[in-house]
Design an enzyme around this catalytic site. Structure first.
Site, PDB file in Angstrom:
ATOM      1  N   TYR A 222     -15.285   3.025   7.470  1.00 40.47           N
ATOM      2  CA  TYR A 222     -13.854   3.136   7.758  1.00 40.47           C
ATOM      3  C   TYR A 222     -13.633   3.803   9.127  1.00 40.47           C
ATOM      4  CZ  TYR A 222      -9.004   4.748   7.017  1.00 40.47           C
ATOM      5  OH  TYR A 222      -7.676   5.006   7.130  1.00 40.47           O
TER       6      TYR A 222
ATOM      7  N   LEU B  87       1.399   3.586   2.324  1.00 42.62           N
ATOM      8  CA  LEU B  87       2.284   3.749   3.476  1.00 42.62           C
ATOM      9  C   LEU B  87       3.256   2.573   3.586  1.00 42.62           C
ATOM     10  CD1 LEU B  87       2.926   5.315   6.091  1.00 42.62           C
ATOM     11  CD2 LEU B  87       1.137   3.993   7.216  1.00 42.62           C
TER      12      LEU B  87
ATOM     13  N   GLY C  17       0.812  -1.217   0.000  1.00 41.26           N
ATOM     14  CA  GLY C  17       0.000   0.000   0.000  1.00 41.26           C
ATOM     15  C   GLY C  17       0.843   1.264   0.000  1.00 41.26           C
TER      16      GLY C  17
ATOM     17  N   ASP D 288      -2.918 -12.951   3.395  1.00 37.05           N
ATOM     18  CA  ASP D 288      -4.230 -12.353   3.624  1.00 37.05           C
ATOM     19  C   ASP D 288      -4.437 -12.438   5.139  1.00 37.05           C
ATOM     20  OD1 ASP D 288      -6.871 -11.831   4.056  1.00 37.05           O
ATOM     21  OD2 ASP D 288      -7.647 -13.285   2.600  1.00 37.05           O
ATOM     22  N   ILE D 289      -4.485 -11.303   5.795  1.00 34.58           N
ATOM     23  CA  ILE D 289      -4.517 -11.303   7.265  1.00 34.58           C
ATOM     24  C   ILE D 289      -5.792 -11.946   7.820  1.00 34.58           C
ATOM     25  CG2 ILE D 289      -5.359  -8.918   7.446  1.00 34.58           C
ATOM     26  CD1 ILE D 289      -2.973 -10.826   9.851  1.00 34.58           C
TER      27      ILE D 289
ATOM     28  N   ASP E  31       1.789  -8.898   1.799  1.00 40.49           N
ATOM     29  CA  ASP E  31       0.614  -8.246   1.244  1.00 40.49           C
ATOM     30  C   ASP E  31      -0.319  -9.318   0.694  1.00 40.49           C
ATOM     31  OD1 ASP E  31      -0.020  -5.156   0.500  1.00 40.49           O
ATOM     32  OD2 ASP E  31      -0.977  -6.486  -0.939  1.00 40.49           O
TER      33      ASP E  31
ATOM     34  N   LYS F 185     -12.073   2.270  12.581  1.00 43.57           N
ATOM     35  CA  LYS F 185     -10.861   2.848  13.189  1.00 43.57           C
ATOM     36  C   LYS F 185     -11.128   3.234  14.648  1.00 43.57           C
ATOM     37  CE  LYS F 185      -7.799   2.443   9.927  1.00 43.57           C
ATOM     38  NZ  LYS F 185      -6.658   1.532  10.097  1.00 43.57           N
TER      39      LYS F 185
ATOM     40  N   ARG G  47      -1.620  -9.324  -2.165  1.00 43.54           N
ATOM     41  CA  ARG G  47      -1.189  -9.602  -3.543  1.00 43.54           C
ATOM     42  C   ARG G  47       0.323  -9.778  -3.559  1.00 43.54           C
ATOM     43  NH1 ARG G  47      -5.696  -6.175  -4.382  1.00 43.54           N
ATOM     44  NH2 ARG G  47      -4.559  -4.481  -3.405  1.00 43.54           N
TER      45      ARG G  47
END
Ligand code: SER
Length: 320
Positions: free
Chosen positions: A144, A15, A13, A54-55, A36, A148, A38
Site C-alpha cells: 500500500y 471516505l 468506501g 471498476d476503474i 463504485d 502511494k 459494487r
C-alpha cells in the site's frame, strides 16, 4: 447552478460515502456522480446519480466519462494497507493502474481538477517518526505504502509535464461514525467505539503503546474540500500534503472512552498489522498545508470521542 460535475470513484468506501454527501451539498445532488465497483445502496445511491465502475475496466470508464462529462474526478478506489498485504498483486494493480487511467483521462479530456488520496503509509522505518516532515527519507515497506509513494511521484509528474491540476493529502487514520473503514491498520480506532457501546470491551490488534496519527472525519472532509477549492497558485505541493489532526495510542483512546463509559475494558492481541504500524510515523508536521491553504484541525482526541459516542448512540436508538 454549479458548472462543475464531479465523478467520485470509490463512493462506497469510508471516505467516499461521506465526501459524496458533502460534495452534493456544495455542488448539487445531480452534479456529483457516485461510482463504485459494487452497486451502491443507501443515501449515496438515493440522493443522486450512481454507477457501477471498476476503474481497471477502461471501456466502462470511457463510457461513464462520455455520458457525464465530469469536470473533476475524486479517485478514491484503492486497497488499503492490511488488505493489500494479503493480496499484493491486486493491491499494486488496482492502486497503480487505477491512478494511471484517471490521470490519462484528466490529461486527454482537460479536466479542471483531480483529487487522489495518499497516506502516512508513504513513510517507512527510516523516516523520522516524530513530527514527520513533509520532505524526508521515505522507504515504505508495505505494498500500500509503495503504491502511494509511486502514485505521489506520478501525480507530480503529470502536473509538471502535462499540466494536470492534481491535488492530494497524505491522510492519517480516518475516524468517522457514518461509514465503516475497509482493511486499514488504523481501523481499530473506529471499531473500538462500536465495541465499547455494544459490549463495553474491545480486543485491540495493536499494542497499547502504538502511537499513530489520526484525523476525525469532519476535519478530513474540511481539509479535502479546502484543498480542492484553494486557488491553483497556492498549491505548491503536487505530490501530496502532510495533514495532521491528533496522535494517540490505543491506551489513550481507551482512556478517552472511559470518561464516558467508566467500565470500558481494553485488551491487546497484536497481529500482523503491528508490523505495519511500527513502520509509520507517530505524529506529522503539517506546516506546509497550514501555510499554503490555511489548514487547521478542529478536533482533539476527547472532542472526537465525545462526538463519536453521541452520534453512535443516536444511530443505535433510531434503529430500535
Ligand atoms: N488508514 C489507512 C490504513 O490503515 C492509512 O492510510 O491503511
Amino acid at each position: 447552478m454549479s458548472t462543475e460535475r464531479i465523478l467520485i470513484i470509490g463512493s462506497g468506501g469510508q471516505l467516499g460515502t461521506e465526501l459524496c454527501e458533502s460534495l452534493r451539498g456544495i455542488y448539487g445532488d445531480a452534479n456529483v456522480i457516485a461510482s463504485d465497483v459494487r452497486p451502491l445502496s443507501g443515501s449515496v445511491a438515493e440522493s443522486g446519480p450512481s454507477e457501477v465502475l471498476d476503474i481497471l475496466d477502461k471501456n466502462r470508464f470511457t463510457e461513464i466519462l462520455d455520458q457525464y462529462k465530469p469536470t473533476q474526478i475524486y479517485h478514491l478506489a484503492a486497497l488499503l494497507s492490511a488488505t493489500a498485504e494479503k493480496n499484493p498483486k491486486l493491491g499494486w494493480t488496482l492502486n497503480m493502474d487505477g491512478l494511471f487511467h484517471v490521470l490519462d483521462a484528466a490529461k486527454e479530456r482537460n479536466l479542471a481538477k483531480v483529487y487522489w488520496p495518499s497516506s502516512i503509509a508513504v513513510f517507512g522505518p527510516n523516516t523520522p517518526r516524530v513530527q514527520t516532515p513533509q520532505h524526508c527519507v521515505m522507504d515504505p515497506n508495505t505494498i500500500y505504502g509503495i503504491t502511494k509513494l509511486a502514485g505521489e511521484r506520478y501525480c507530480e509528474y503529470y502536473f509538471e509535464k502535462h499540466g494536470v491540476d492534481v491535488r492530494s493529502i497524505r491522510y492519517p487514520g480516518l475516524i468517522g461514525y457514518k461509514s465503516a473503514p475497509g482493511g486499514g491498520t488504523t481501523d481499530y480506532a473506529v471499531d473500538i467505539y462500536h465495541q465499547a457501546l455494544e459490549h463495553g470491551k474491545y480486543e485491540c490488534f495493536l499494542s497499547s503503546e502504538t502511537e499513530l496519527p489520526m484525523l476525525y472525519m469532519p476535519d478530513a472532509l474540511r481539509a479535502t474540500i479546502s484543498l480542492m477549492e484553494a486557488p491553483a497558485e497556492q498549491i505548491q505541493i503536487r505530490s501530496s500534503y502532510n495533514v495532521a489532526g491528533m496522535s494517540f495510542t490505543p491506551e489513550q483512546i481507551a482512556a478517552s472512552i472511559r470518561h464516558d463509559i467508566p467500565g470500558f475494558e481494553i485488551s491487546y492481541a497484536p497481529d500482523y498489522r503491528q508490523h505495519i504500524a511500527d513502520s509509520w510515523p507517530k505524529s506529522i508536521d503539517d506546516g506546509k498545508a497550514r501555510m499554503d491553504w490555511g489548514w487547521k484541525p478542529e478536533y482533539d482526541l476527547q472532542g472526537m470521542t465525545d462526538d463519536m459516542l453521541m452520534h453512535l448512540r443516536e444511530m443505535k436508538s433510531q434503529k430500535v
